[in-house]
Write an enzyme that holds these catalytic residues in place. Structure first.
Site, PDB file in Angstrom:
ATOM      1  N   ALA A   1     -42.967  57.064 -39.843  1.00 17.74           N
ATOM      2  CA  ALA A   1     -42.534  55.732 -39.400  1.00 17.74           C
ATOM      3  C   ALA A   1     -41.094  55.414 -39.790  1.00 17.74           C
ATOM      4  CB  ALA A   1     -43.477  54.660 -39.938  1.00 17.74           C
TER       5      ALA A   1
ATOM      6  N   ASP B   1     -52.673  59.320 -38.637  1.00 17.51           N
ATOM      7  CA  ASP B   1     -52.272  58.322 -39.625  1.00 17.51           C
ATOM      8  C   ASP B   1     -51.868  57.045 -38.900  1.00 17.51           C
ATOM      9  OD1 ASP B   1     -50.089  59.904 -38.633  1.00 17.51           O
ATOM     10  OD2 ASP B   1     -48.790  58.877 -40.036  1.00 17.51           O
TER      11      ASP B   1
ATOM     12  N   ASP C   1     -48.616  67.517 -33.472  1.00 17.49           N
ATOM     13  CA  ASP C   1     -48.818  66.121 -33.852  1.00 17.49           C
ATOM     14  C   ASP C   1     -50.154  65.656 -33.283  1.00 17.49           C
ATOM     15  OD1 ASP C   1     -48.366  63.681 -34.969  1.00 17.49           O
ATOM     16  OD2 ASP C   1     -46.703  63.122 -33.658  1.00 17.49           O
TER      17      ASP C   1
ATOM     18  N   CYS D   1     -16.121  70.871 -29.834  1.00 17.12           N
ATOM     19  CA  CYS D   1     -17.127  71.810 -30.316  1.00 17.12           C
ATOM     20  C   CYS D   1     -16.787  73.179 -29.752  1.00 17.12           C
ATOM     21  CB  CYS D   1     -18.518  71.351 -29.856  1.00 17.12           C
ATOM     22  SG  CYS D   1     -19.860  72.511 -30.206  1.00 17.12           S
TER      23      CYS D   1
END
Length: 520
Positions: A196, A128, A93, A279
């Site tokens: 976002a 961005d 990122d 689980c």
């Protein structure tokens, strides 16, 4: 055409595919989970992510590495793969998250892309602008223009074999998401993250999240791999895959473990609230809640993180099997029942049945009608559309939930939620659907919609509907002039109305129970 992504199987808009990552020399099977690795806090070592959990790809923050005195030079000298001891693909990122959190970052778009290339990232990301959900349309559009400019600038950077993300922004405005996606797809960039959406997920706005994804998908081609940035909770994987997402990244496995939170496909539990572990992963098989609580903080965090990863990867395997079997939407519905906000997301998905239908296979296994939402699935819409291509034989046609009758030139079967169809299609998908004995009103209303479609396409034909006591709302929605015939009692269905009369005065055929003309 982009040649890095190939679809192998699909159901709804979900797909099993292969993402080729040339710099890593590997192919990633999608849907795939990218565990987030913080270079400063390695809750689970990348080598263990690969060997124990089968992670084929991970993601780390290139901006953190760029600003780290400890790791920057090591990453430049040794490369990410040696730094992390990971042989799969690595995505980085750019610092956009930090930009959204703190308002600024100390690197330019071009600088961070070159840095990602230089440290050996396999998939890099430009800077961005993630627009928060509460932003006005004007602000969202302005941010989008900045993101567009940065994607265009990214095209000019020499990134070598590194693939480059083209984030799709647009906030909570689906048309802006579509516009952003069309622009991103028109670049030479490679992977398309829907950005976002974390604030939407954190506030359980799954309906808005799905609308954002669907808007983005409308602007992208079928060869575009789609990443849902920041999506790491297994409860929403099936929903997002059905909307068309291929990649997910999870920091949740570690962040939640740090707070003693235990992930499940139905939501999140606090360890203090558990008396049993629902689980069978290795962690849960070997520990009780009390034993986990007795561990020191570091070991408990590590164990919970392992469980959280096990349940996340298991869910992706479950999703892939559902795609192979053609029952992904049934899995989505089961998952949606775990939380009201997930129901909103599922309903938002079904509102786009037209869009889903374009990718949905024409034939699969059995269609299971599970609730009124099933009446809105793309298979029902496809059947209604198909009615326009079918012709009827004769001037008087019976649409019947029972058998046929000599008063009519032709008899078609009538089955909620699909509506009418000729007997020759009885064994075709989805008309072999498994239905509950007690259908809800929406199934009948969907069937009535199919009747309307057929009647409108054949204005010269007289139609009659023979039914087992449909609800008034469905009957009232039928076109004027359709004859209504109420079928009689059936020993196998004691809850049905027992009113009886012969429809034409003749002896009915053996497989057609007598009924009464409701129009008389």
């Amino acid at each position: 055409m982009r040649d890095i992504f190939e679809r192998r199987d699909g159901d709804a808009a979900g797909r099993i595919g292969e993402l080729s990552v040339p710099r890593a020399g590997t192919t990633v099977e999608t849907p795939a989970l990218l565990p987030v690795v913080n270079p400063h806090i390695r809750t689970i070592a990348p080598a263990e992510l690969e060997s124990t959990f089968g992670a084929q790809i991970l993601i780390t923050n290139g901006y953190i590495l760029y600003g780290s005195d400890e790791y920057r030079e090591r990453a430049l000298a040794d490369g990410l793969h040696d730094l992390f001891d990971f042989s799969g693909a690595i995505m980085t990122d750019s610092g956009s998250f930090q930009l959204s959190e703190y308002g600024e970052i100390s690197v330019t778009n071009e600088e961070i892309l070159r840095f990602q290339r230089d440290i050996g990232s396999d998939i890099g990301t430009p800077v961005d602008i993630p627009t928060p959900p509460e932003a006005s349309r004007e602000q969202t559009a302005a941010d989008l223009e900045t993101t567009k400019a940065r994607l265009e600038a990214a095209e000019t950077v020499d990134t070598g074999e590194m693939l480059v993300n083209a984030p799709v922004q647009g906030g909570t405005y689906p048309d802006l998401r579509e516009e952003a996606a069309e622009h991103a797809y028109g670049t030479t960039l490679d992977v398309f993250p829907v950005g976002a959406v974390v604030p939407l997920m954190n506030s359980y706005r799954y309906g808005d999240m799905i609308e954002a994804i669907l808007g983005a998908k409308r602007g992208l081609g079928a060869d575009a791999p789609v990443h849902l940035f920041g999506a790491g909770h297994p409860m929403m994987f099936a929903l997002a895959v059905a909307a068309g997402c291929d990649l997910f990244d999870s920091a949740a496995y570690a962040l939640y473990a740090r707070d003693d939170r235990y992930l499940t496909v139905a939501g999140t539990d606090h360890l203090d609230d558990l008396e049993y572990l629902p689980c069978s992963c290795p962690v849960c098989a070997d520990h009780t809640p009390a034993e986990l609580q007795a561990e020191d903080d570091t070991e408990r965090e590590r164990l919970l993180a392992r469980h959280n990863l096990h349940v996340s990867f298991q869910e992706l395997r479950t999703i892939k099997q559902a795609i192979k079997k053609g029952n992904l939407l049934e899995l989505v519905e089961r998952r949606a029942r775990g939380h009201p906000a997930m129901v909103d997301g599922y309903r938002a998905l079904l509102e786009a049945a037209d869009q889903l239908e374009r990718d949905d296979p024409v034939s699969k296994g059995s269609f299971f009608y599970l609730s009124g939402e099933s009446a809105r699935r793309p298979e029902v819409k496809r059947h209604h559309d198909r009615l326009s291509r079918l012709s009827v034989d004769g001037d008087r046609v019976l649409l019947s939930e029972g058998g046929d009758n000599s008063r009519f030139d032709e008899t078609w079967r009538l089955q909620p939620p699909f509506g009418p169809f000729p007997p020759a299609l009885s064994d075709s998908y989805p008309l072999t659907a498994e239905l509950p004995e007690r259908l809800d009103d929406r199934a009948y209303e969907a069937a009535a919609k199919g009747v309307r479609r057929l009647v409108d396409d054949h204005p010269e034909t007289e139609f009659a509907v023979a039914h087992w006591g449909w609800p008034d709302a469905a009957l009232d929605s039928l076109p004027d002039g359709v004859e209504l015939l109420r079928l009689g009692a059936d020993s196998d269905h004691p809850e049905r109305d027992s009113a009886q009369s012969d429809m034409d005065g003749d002896e009915p055929k053996e497989d057609y129970p007598p009924g009464e003309d409701e129009n008389a």
